[in-house]
Design an enzyme around this catalytic site. Structure first.
Site, PDB file in Angstrom:
ATOM      1  CG  HIS A   1      -6.297  90.483  17.307  1.00 19.02           C
ATOM      2  ND1 HIS A   1      -7.255  89.729  16.676  1.00 19.02           N
ATOM      3  CD2 HIS A   1      -6.969  91.280  18.179  1.00 19.02           C
ATOM      4  CE1 HIS A   1      -8.457  90.066  17.133  1.00 19.02           C
ATOM      5  NE2 HIS A   1      -8.309  91.004  18.044  1.00 19.02           N
TER       6      HIS A   1
ATOM      7  CD  GLN B   1     -11.769  94.192  24.628  1.00 13.55           C
ATOM      8  OE1 GLN B   1     -11.488  95.341  24.969  1.00 13.55           O
ATOM      9  NE2 GLN B   1     -11.541  93.140  25.393  1.00 13.55           N
ATOM     10  CB  SER B   2     -16.259  91.700  19.505  1.00 13.07           C
ATOM     11  OG  SER B   2     -15.295  90.754  19.094  1.00 13.07           O
ATOM     12  CB  VAL B   3     -14.018  88.375  22.936  1.00  8.43           C
ATOM     13  CG1 VAL B   3     -13.963  87.355  24.067  1.00  8.43           C
ATOM     14  CG2 VAL B   3     -14.727  87.789  21.712  1.00  8.43           C
TER      15      VAL B   3
ATOM     16  CG  ASN C   1      -9.015  95.729  18.587  1.00  4.75           C
ATOM     17  OD1 ASN C   1      -8.295  96.568  18.062  1.00  4.75           O
ATOM     18  ND2 ASN C   1      -9.458  94.658  17.947  1.00  4.75           N
TER      19      ASN C   1
ATOM     20  CG  ASP D   1      -9.657  85.458  15.108  1.00  2.00           C
ATOM     21  OD1 ASP D   1      -9.481  86.382  15.913  1.00  2.00           O
ATOM     22  OD2 ASP D   1     -10.734  85.299  14.474  1.00  2.00           O
TER      23      ASP D   1
ATOM     24  CG  HIS E   1      -8.490  89.206  22.478  1.00  3.11           C
ATOM     25  ND1 HIS E   1      -9.540  89.616  23.259  1.00  3.11           N
ATOM     26  CD2 HIS E   1      -8.730  89.698  21.237  1.00  3.11           C
ATOM     27  CE1 HIS E   1     -10.386  90.319  22.526  1.00  3.11           C
ATOM     28  NE2 HIS E   1      -9.914  90.398  21.296  1.00  3.11           N
TER      29      HIS E   1
HETATM   30  P1  DGP Z   1     -11.760  91.599  19.147  1.00  3.81           P
HETATM   31  O1  DGP Z   1     -12.660  92.145  18.079  1.00  3.81           O
HETATM   32  O2  DGP Z   1     -10.439  92.343  19.254  1.00  3.81           O
HETATM   33  O3  DGP Z   1     -12.466  91.443  20.462  1.00  3.81           O
HETATM   34  O4  DGP Z   1     -11.388  90.134  18.657  1.00  3.81           O
HETATM   35  C1  DGP Z   1     -12.127  89.012  18.961  1.00  3.81           C
HETATM   36  C2  DGP Z   1     -11.692  87.923  18.013  1.00  3.81           C
HETATM   37  O5  DGP Z   1     -12.153  86.693  18.541  1.00  3.81           O
HETATM   38  C3  DGP Z   1     -12.266  88.025  16.611  1.00  3.81           C
HETATM   39  O6  DGP Z   1     -11.182  88.178  15.695  1.00  3.81           O
HETATM   40  C4  DGP Z   1     -12.978  86.716  16.373  1.00  3.81           C
HETATM   41  C5  DGP Z   1     -12.470  85.842  17.492  1.00  3.81           C
HETATM   42  N1  DGP Z   1     -13.421  84.887  18.017  1.00  3.81           N
HETATM   43  C6  DGP Z   1     -14.677  85.165  18.450  1.00  3.81           C
HETATM   44  N2  DGP Z   1     -15.270  84.053  18.918  1.00  3.81           N
HETATM   45  C7  DGP Z   1     -14.345  83.052  18.791  1.00  3.81           C
HETATM   46  C8  DGP Z   1     -14.359  81.659  19.103  1.00  3.81           C
HETATM   47  O7  DGP Z   1     -15.333  81.088  19.600  1.00  3.81           O
HETATM   48  N3  DGP Z   1     -13.229  80.961  18.816  1.00  3.81           N
HETATM   49  C9  DGP Z   1     -12.116  81.560  18.266  1.00  3.81           C
HETATM   50  N4  DGP Z   1     -11.059  80.768  18.027  1.00  3.81           N
HETATM   51  N5  DGP Z   1     -12.073  82.856  17.964  1.00  3.81           N
HETATM   52  C10 DGP Z   1     -13.183  83.592  18.217  1.00  3.81           C
END
Ligand code: DGP
Length: 116
Positions: free
Chosen positions: A104, A96-98, A89, A33, A102
């Protein structure tokens, strides 16, 4: 929910942007992450286009199990086989932001309960 091919994890899967990859097999990819919340913080993602865990269809049940299995293997290989936490999430309201599914994998520090 519709899957958006422009999301950052889709771009990592296509190797358009770099990531610190720790595991890859035919069904998933795992990488560190960018904003780690524990000494070990890895994201395990399916190669399939699934926006949220609850969007998986019945035929993908085994894939969901595979992600958990892979997370456990990664924890063990990274030296944290005895204590780790898995978090998924679903939806912005849950953090959840992406919007590419996924898992964690967090380890290496005490974990509080209930989670925030
Ligand atoms: P969530 O909030 O559950 O959607 O987690 C998204 C996670 O993704 C957050 O912990 C940060 C991580 N993240 C966001 N952008 C990138 C990226 O470009 N590269 C990596 N390795 N992680 C990222």
């Amino acid at each position: 929910m519709q899957y958006d091919d422009g999301n950052v994890f889709a771009r990592i899967l296509r190797r358009e942007i770099p990531a610190a990859i720790v595991w890859e097999d035919e069904r998933c990819l795992a990488f560190r992450d960018l904003d780690p919340q524990a000494p070990l913080h890895v994201l395990v993602i399916p190669k399939a286009r699934i926006p949220r865990v609850g969007d998986a269809v019945e035929e993908q049940r085994e894939l969901l199990g595979h992600l958990l299995w892979a997370a456990g293997e990664i924890a063990r290989l990274q030296g944290h086989g005895e204590a780790f936490r898995l978090v998924v999430n679903h939806g912005a309201g849950a953090g959840q932001s992406v919007f590419h599914l996924h898992v964690h994998l967090l380890a290496g520090r005490p974990m509080a309960w209930p989670p925030g």
